[in-house]
Design a protein around this motif. Structure first.
Motif, PDB file in Angstrom:
ATOM      1  N   LEU A  92       0.820  -1.209   0.000  1.00  0.00           N
ATOM      2  CA  LEU A  92       0.000   0.000   0.000  1.00  0.00           C
ATOM      3  C   LEU A  92       0.858   1.265   0.000  1.00  0.00           C
ATOM      4  CD1 LEU A  92      -2.837  -1.004   2.495  1.00  0.00           C
ATOM      5  CD2 LEU A  92      -3.051  -0.629   0.027  1.00  0.00           C
ATOM      6  N   THR A  93       1.960   1.236   0.750  1.00  0.00           N
ATOM      7  CA  THR A  93       2.865   2.384   0.777  1.00  0.00           C
ATOM      8  C   THR A  93       3.489   2.604  -0.591  1.00  0.00           C
ATOM      9  OG1 THR A  93       3.329   1.989   3.106  1.00  0.00           O
ATOM     10  CG2 THR A  93       4.914   3.345   1.909  1.00  0.00           C
ATOM     11  N   ALA A  94       3.913   1.522  -1.236  1.00  0.00           N
ATOM     12  CA  ALA A  94       4.479   1.646  -2.585  1.00  0.00           C
ATOM     13  C   ALA A  94       3.434   2.171  -3.565  1.00  0.00           C
ATOM     14  CB  ALA A  94       5.016   0.292  -3.053  1.00  0.00           C
ATOM     15  N   ALA A  95       2.202   1.668  -3.475  1.00  0.00           N
ATOM     16  CA  ALA A  95       1.127   2.146  -4.361  1.00  0.00           C
ATOM     17  C   ALA A  95       0.847   3.616  -4.121  1.00  0.00           C
ATOM     18  CB  ALA A  95      -0.131   1.313  -4.142  1.00  0.00           C
ATOM     19  N   MET A  96       0.866   4.023  -2.853  1.00  0.00           N
ATOM     20  CA  MET A  96       0.652   5.441  -2.536  1.00  0.00           C
ATOM     21  C   MET A  96       1.776   6.290  -3.109  1.00  0.00           C
ATOM     22  SD  MET A  96      -1.391   7.427  -1.009  1.00  0.00           S
ATOM     23  CE  MET A  96      -1.437   9.082  -0.386  1.00  0.00           C
ATOM     24  N   GLY A  97       3.009   5.815  -2.998  1.00  0.00           N
ATOM     25  CA  GLY A  97       4.144   6.542  -3.560  1.00  0.00           C
ATOM     26  C   GLY A  97       4.027   6.692  -5.067  1.00  0.00           C
ATOM     27  N   VAL A  98       3.645   5.624  -5.746  1.00  0.00           N
ATOM     28  CA  VAL A  98       3.465   5.688  -7.202  1.00  0.00           C
ATOM     29  C   VAL A  98       2.331   6.650  -7.545  1.00  0.00           C
ATOM     30  CG1 VAL A  98       2.740   4.355  -9.225  1.00  0.00           C
ATOM     31  CG2 VAL A  98       4.459   3.426  -7.669  1.00  0.00           C
ATOM     32  N   ALA A  99       1.218   6.567  -6.801  1.00  0.00           N
ATOM     33  CA  ALA A  99       0.075   7.442  -7.075  1.00  0.00           C
ATOM     34  C   ALA A  99       0.440   8.911  -6.889  1.00  0.00           C
ATOM     35  CB  ALA A  99      -1.098   7.062  -6.166  1.00  0.00           C
ATOM     36  N   VAL A 100       1.169   9.217  -5.824  1.00  0.00           N
ATOM     37  CA  VAL A 100       1.561  10.610  -5.566  1.00  0.00           C
ATOM     38  C   VAL A 100       2.504  11.116  -6.653  1.00  0.00           C
ATOM     39  CG1 VAL A 100       2.915  12.043  -3.979  1.00  0.00           C
ATOM     40  CG2 VAL A 100       1.132  10.551  -3.088  1.00  0.00           C
ATOM     41  N   GLN A 101       3.400  10.243  -7.128  1.00  0.00           N
ATOM     42  CA  GLN A 101       4.358  10.656  -8.156  1.00  0.00           C
ATOM     43  C   GLN A 101       3.721  10.775  -9.542  1.00  0.00           C
ATOM     44  OE1 GLN A 101       7.571  11.615  -7.629  1.00  0.00           O
ATOM     45  NE2 GLN A 101       7.029  11.414  -5.470  1.00  0.00           N
ATOM     46  N   THR A 102       2.655  10.061  -9.782  1.00  0.00           N
ATOM     47  CA  THR A 102       2.067  10.048 -11.128  1.00  0.00           C
ATOM     48  C   THR A 102       0.752  10.808 -11.247  1.00  0.00           C
ATOM     49  OG1 THR A 102       0.950   7.944 -10.672  1.00  0.00           O
ATOM     50  CG2 THR A 102       3.149   7.839 -11.686  1.00  0.00           C
ATOM     51  N   SER A 103       0.145  11.165 -10.128  1.00  0.00           N
ATOM     52  CA  SER A 103      -1.145  11.848 -10.174  1.00  0.00           C
ATOM     53  C   SER A 103      -1.116  13.076  -9.274  1.00  0.00           C
ATOM     54  CB  SER A 103      -2.248  10.891  -9.707  1.00  0.00           C
ATOM     55  OG  SER A 103      -3.445  11.588  -9.459  1.00  0.00           O
ATOM     56  N   SER A 104      -1.400  14.222  -9.861  1.00  0.00           N
ATOM     57  CA  SER A 104      -1.411  15.446  -9.056  1.00  0.00           C
ATOM     58  C   SER A 104      -2.572  15.429  -8.064  1.00  0.00           C
ATOM     59  CB  SER A 104      -1.482  16.677  -9.954  1.00  0.00           C
ATOM     60  OG  SER A 104      -2.640  16.638 -10.772  1.00  0.00           O
ATOM     61  N   ALA A 110      -2.770  13.677  -0.519  1.00  0.00           N
ATOM     62  CA  ALA A 110      -1.831  13.214   0.498  1.00  0.00           C
ATOM     63  C   ALA A 110      -1.132  14.365   1.225  1.00  0.00           C
ATOM     64  CB  ALA A 110      -0.779  12.315  -0.139  1.00  0.00           C
ATOM     65  N   GLU A 111      -1.118  15.529   0.639  1.00  0.00           N
ATOM     66  CA  GLU A 111      -0.408  16.662   1.236  1.00  0.00           C
ATOM     67  C   GLU A 111      -1.000  17.011   2.598  1.00  0.00           C
ATOM     68  OE1 GLU A 111       0.465  21.228   0.011  1.00  0.00           O
ATOM     69  OE2 GLU A 111       0.553  19.700  -1.557  1.00  0.00           O
ATOM     70  N   GLY A 112      -0.144  17.065   3.578  1.00  0.00           N
ATOM     71  CA  GLY A 112      -0.567  17.391   4.933  1.00  0.00           C
ATOM     72  C   GLY A 112      -1.091  16.202   5.732  1.00  0.00           C
ATOM     73  N   LYS A 113      -1.143  15.033   5.143  1.00  0.00           N
ATOM     74  CA  LYS A 113      -1.660  13.845   5.838  1.00  0.00           C
ATOM     75  C   LYS A 113      -0.554  12.860   6.199  1.00  0.00           C
ATOM     76  CE  LYS A 113      -6.221  13.998   3.803  1.00  0.00           C
ATOM     77  NZ  LYS A 113      -6.508  14.457   2.483  1.00  0.00           N
ATOM     78  N   GLU A 114       0.684  13.289   6.167  1.00  0.00           N
ATOM     79  CA  GLU A 114       1.812  12.385   6.394  1.00  0.00           C
ATOM     80  C   GLU A 114       1.758  11.740   7.773  1.00  0.00           C
ATOM     81  OE1 GLU A 114       2.144  15.564   5.340  1.00  0.00           O
ATOM     82  OE2 GLU A 114       2.891  15.366   3.296  1.00  0.00           O
ATOM     83  N   MET A 115       1.452  12.535   8.792  1.00  0.00           N
ATOM     84  CA  MET A 115       1.400  11.980  10.154  1.00  0.00           C
ATOM     85  C   MET A 115       0.262  10.972  10.288  1.00  0.00           C
ATOM     86  SD  MET A 115       3.885  13.132  11.935  1.00  0.00           S
ATOM     87  CE  MET A 115       3.454  12.985  13.640  1.00  0.00           C
ATOM     88  N   TRP A 116      -0.887  11.267   9.685  1.00  0.00           N
ATOM     89  CA  TRP A 116      -2.022  10.345   9.752  1.00  0.00           C
ATOM     90  C   TRP A 116      -1.724   9.060   9.004  1.00  0.00           C
ATOM     91  CZ3 TRP A 116      -5.345  10.967  13.376  1.00  0.00           C
ATOM     92  CH2 TRP A 116      -5.630  12.238  13.861  1.00  0.00           C
ATOM     93  N   LEU A 117      -1.070   9.177   7.859  1.00  0.00           N
ATOM     94  CA  LEU A 117      -0.723   7.970   7.097  1.00  0.00           C
ATOM     95  C   LEU A 117       0.297   7.128   7.863  1.00  0.00           C
ATOM     96  CD1 LEU A 117      -0.581   9.518   3.521  1.00  0.00           C
ATOM     97  CD2 LEU A 117      -2.336   8.010   4.452  1.00  0.00           C
TER      98      LEU A 117
END
Length: 155
Positions: A92-104, A110-117
């Motif tokens: 899930l973390t890898a998928a989130m990383g790919v999604a953040v890098q490929t989709s604005s 995800a911006e501002g939700k780092e602590m919650w994630l």
């Protein structure tokens, strides 16, 4: 595979940790130091990283030591379920990383939700451990039921 003493095992583990974790994090800290205020920020970030790794690796080591002292069904099932939880979180973390890098849109979400994630990752791994221990708990002993006395017998 043939290390026989605890000190040698610790040495191998230390070399493994130094080569992967420490060097990659040191590179990241060095690259980030110019962006976030120089060497002082780098040293404080590195110190926080070390404290965090000591805490999490120490707790992980205690848990693994507890499981390895046991070779029963509980340890096997708990470790397998926790492994599934950690593997799932990793994917899930890898998928989130790919999604953040490929989709604005994903990046904005995800911006501002780092602590919650991060808290969600910890909660999922902890929940997988608790579920594994719960599923592997020993069955309650069956109590013998009293048979009614036959006519004319005293109990």
């Amino acid at each position: 595979l043939s290390v026989g003493s605890a000190w040698r095992v610790m040495g191998v583990g230390g070399l493994f940790a130094l080569s992967f974790d420490t060097l990659s994090q040191a590179t990241l800290f060095a690259a980030a130091s110019t962006r976030f205020g120089g060497w002082e920020s780098t040293v404080s970030l590195a110190g926080l990283f070390v404290l965090g790794m000591l805490l999490t690796d120490g707790l992980n080591g205690l848990w693994i030591a507890r499981l390895t002292r046991r070779s029963d069904h509980t340890a096997v099932l708990a470790s397998r379920i926790t492994t599934l939880g950690v593997g799932g979180v990793s994917l899930l973390t890898a998928a989130m990383g790919v999604a953040v890098q490929t989709s604005s849109a994903a990046g904005r979400w995800a911006e501002g939700k780092e602590m919650w994630l991060g808290a969600a990752v910890i909660a999922i791994v902890l929940a997988s451990f608790v579920i594994g221990m719960w599923l592997a708990r020993p069955a309650a002993p069956v109590r013998a039921t009293r048979q009614p006395a036959a006519p004319g017998q005293f109990t």
